[in-house]
Scaffold this active site. Structure first.
Site, PDB file in Angstrom:
ATOM      1  N   GLU A   1      44.537 -31.503  12.723  1.00 56.90           N
ATOM      2  CA  GLU A   1      44.320 -30.958  11.378  1.00 56.90           C
ATOM      3  C   GLU A   1      44.867 -31.896  10.304  1.00 56.90           C
ATOM      4  OE1 GLU A   1      46.847 -29.017   9.220  1.00 56.90           O
ATOM      5  OE2 GLU A   1      48.117 -28.108  10.764  1.00 56.90           O
TER       6      GLU A   1
ATOM      7  N   LYS B   1      55.591 -21.309  12.504  1.00 58.71           N
ATOM      8  CA  LYS B   1      56.623 -21.939  11.676  1.00 58.71           C
ATOM      9  C   LYS B   1      57.791 -20.966  11.489  1.00 58.71           C
ATOM     10  CE  LYS B   1      53.513 -23.778   8.671  1.00 58.71           C
ATOM     11  NZ  LYS B   1      52.379 -24.355   9.368  1.00 58.71           N
TER      12      LYS B   1
HETATM   13  N1  PSU Z   1      52.012 -27.522  10.897  1.00 64.36           N
HETATM   14  C1  PSU Z   1      52.918 -28.329  10.257  1.00 64.36           C
HETATM   15  N2  PSU Z   1      52.851 -28.415   8.901  1.00 64.36           N
HETATM   16  C2  PSU Z   1      51.891 -27.740   8.162  1.00 64.36           C
HETATM   17  C3  PSU Z   1      50.937 -26.903   8.842  1.00 64.36           C
HETATM   18  C4  PSU Z   1      51.060 -26.843  10.209  1.00 64.36           C
HETATM   19  O1  PSU Z   1      53.766 -28.928  10.915  1.00 64.36           O
HETATM   20  O2  PSU Z   1      51.866 -27.862   6.923  1.00 64.36           O
HETATM   21  C5  PSU Z   1      49.872 -26.161   8.021  1.00 64.36           C
HETATM   22  C6  PSU Z   1      48.688 -25.767   8.917  1.00 64.36           C
HETATM   23  O3  PSU Z   1      47.530 -26.329   8.329  1.00 64.36           O
HETATM   24  C7  PSU Z   1      48.626 -24.257   8.848  1.00 64.36           C
HETATM   25  C8  PSU Z   1      49.149 -24.006   7.475  1.00 64.36           C
HETATM   26  O4  PSU Z   1      47.344 -23.748   9.085  1.00 64.36           O
HETATM   27  O5  PSU Z   1      50.272 -24.906   7.430  1.00 64.36           O
HETATM   28  C9  PSU Z   1      49.507 -22.553   7.235  1.00 64.36           C
HETATM   29  O6  PSU Z   1      49.341 -22.243   5.874  1.00 64.36           O
HETATM   30  P1  PSU Z   1      49.321 -20.686   5.414  1.00 64.36           P
HETATM   31  O7  PSU Z   1      50.648 -20.143   5.833  1.00 64.36           O
HETATM   32  O8  PSU Z   1      49.151 -20.715   3.914  1.00 64.36           O
HETATM   33  O9  PSU Z   1      48.156 -20.035   6.104  1.00 64.36           O
END
Ligand code: PSU
Ligand code: MN
Length: 323
Positions: free
Chosen positions: A37, A179
């Site tokens: 990604e 996360k």
């Molecule tokens: N993994 C990481 N850093 C990131 C992400 C994933 O180490 O920034 C990103 C991914 O693209 C994931 C997003 O889909 O964070 C989640 O964002 P949100 O919580 O707004 O859905």
């Protein structure tokens, strides 16, 4: 009968894909490919670590014997397999959009650069015929999404579209756990309800993104990549429609201790609330704040886990292709 939709027929998802020749060849020949990604490059990490990790993740996939395909959007096309110049542009360009399932069409008509989150990358990978995908940590149920115990703040309902995507798109996603800024138990319950196997690799405990442990038992675990590949083959074979989530602990040498991470997360979340950060900006904001609070230790762990996940995903793609 005519409906309003027939006036102009916009390109379908497959027509939007622009595959790099190497990626197209590998998919056509049934050789292992790993999707990567791009939101973690544009929104998740500071420059220059962002572009270094993008390169290192691709190299780790190659060393495992698979072809990397980093995915992002530009000029109304979904690029599957960014080249070196595009990786640098994405890491340095200003105003890069963050494209998830709800913002995918907006990103395509926007015409400029957009990075794909886990949800948008899964959509593109599935459309291209890529079964395995590596990220850092998935999005999930944010703390406070269901209300804060003992606090009068109303529920934010901030739940990442990553979770719904895992429920409806059959791609094997490799991460280092949800996360650790999230409500991890609620995220696991959500995934269970929506039919997504969540599988820790080589441990009975959920990895906690920057830390190897979380104190939370994993819903399931496999010992190694061979068992992971058998599970993917079985799950996809059943045609249930959902993806599979593998959680691989961050390598020991670069892990951030759980107690320290917990304290830093509490502080970062309090700071985000005080600054009234919400919506898609929240996750990037918290990651950047964590980097400040931990004096870069969170970034070091984040880089290490992304590369480690890419390596495991490469091995998984190789093992799965041979089944
Ligand atoms: N993994 C990481 N850093 C990131 C992400 C994933 O180490 O920034 C990103 C991914 O693209 C994931 C997003 O889909 O964070 C989640 O964002 P949100 O919580 O707004 O859905
Ligand atoms: Mn959100």
């Amino acid at each position: 009968m005519k409906t309003g939709h027939e006036h102009s027929t916009p390109a379908g998802l497959h027509d939007r894909l622009a595959l790099a020749p190497e990626v197209a060849d590998a998919i056509a020949a049934g050789r292992p490919v790993v999707a990567l990604e791009s939101t973690l490059i544009s929104h998740g990490l500071p420059y220059p670590q962002s572009v270094e990790v993008a390169r290192a993740a691709e190299l780790a996939v190659r060393e495992s014997g698979a072809v990397p395909a980093t995915i992002a959007i530009r000029g109304g096309r979904i690029i599957v397999g960014l080249d070196e110049g595009q990786l640098v542009t994405l890491a340095t360009a200003k105003g890069v959009m963050k494209a998830s399932r709800p913002s995918l069409s907006l990103a395509l008509i926007g015409g400029g650069w957009a990075a794909t989150t886990v949800s948008a990358t899964m959509i593109a990978a599935a459309a291209a015929g890529i079964d395995v995908f590596a990220t850092g940590g998935i999005g999930g149920v944010h703390r406070g999404a269901l209300g804060m115990p003992g606090k009068s703040a109303p529920p934010t309902l901030d739940i990442s579209s990553d979770l719904e995507e895992l429920a409806r798109t059959p791609v094997a996603v490799v991460c280092a756990g949800p996360k650790a800024i999230l409500d991890v138990p609620a995220t696991l319950e959500y995934l269970e309800t929506r039919g997504v196997p969540v599988v820790a690799v080589g441990t009975a405990e959920m990895p906690a993104f920057w830390s190897r442990e979380s104190g939370i038992p994993a819903p399931a675990s496999v010992p190694d990549v061979a068992a992971a590949a058998r599970l993917v083959a079985t799950h996809f074979g059943l045609g249930l429609g959902s993806g599979v989530l593998f959680c691989v602990p961050v390598p020991e040498a670069d892990a951030y201790p759980l107690a320290d991470a917990r304290a830093a997360v509490e502080r970062a979340i309090a700071d985000a609330a005080a600054a009234e950060i919400e919506g898609p900006a929240l996750t990037p904001w918290l990651l950047a704040r964590m980097a400040e609070i931990t004096a870069g230790r969170s970034v070091r762990a984040n880089v290490a886990l992304i590369v480690n996940n890419a390596r495991f995903a490469g091995q998984l793609a190789v093992a799965f292709a041979s089944i």
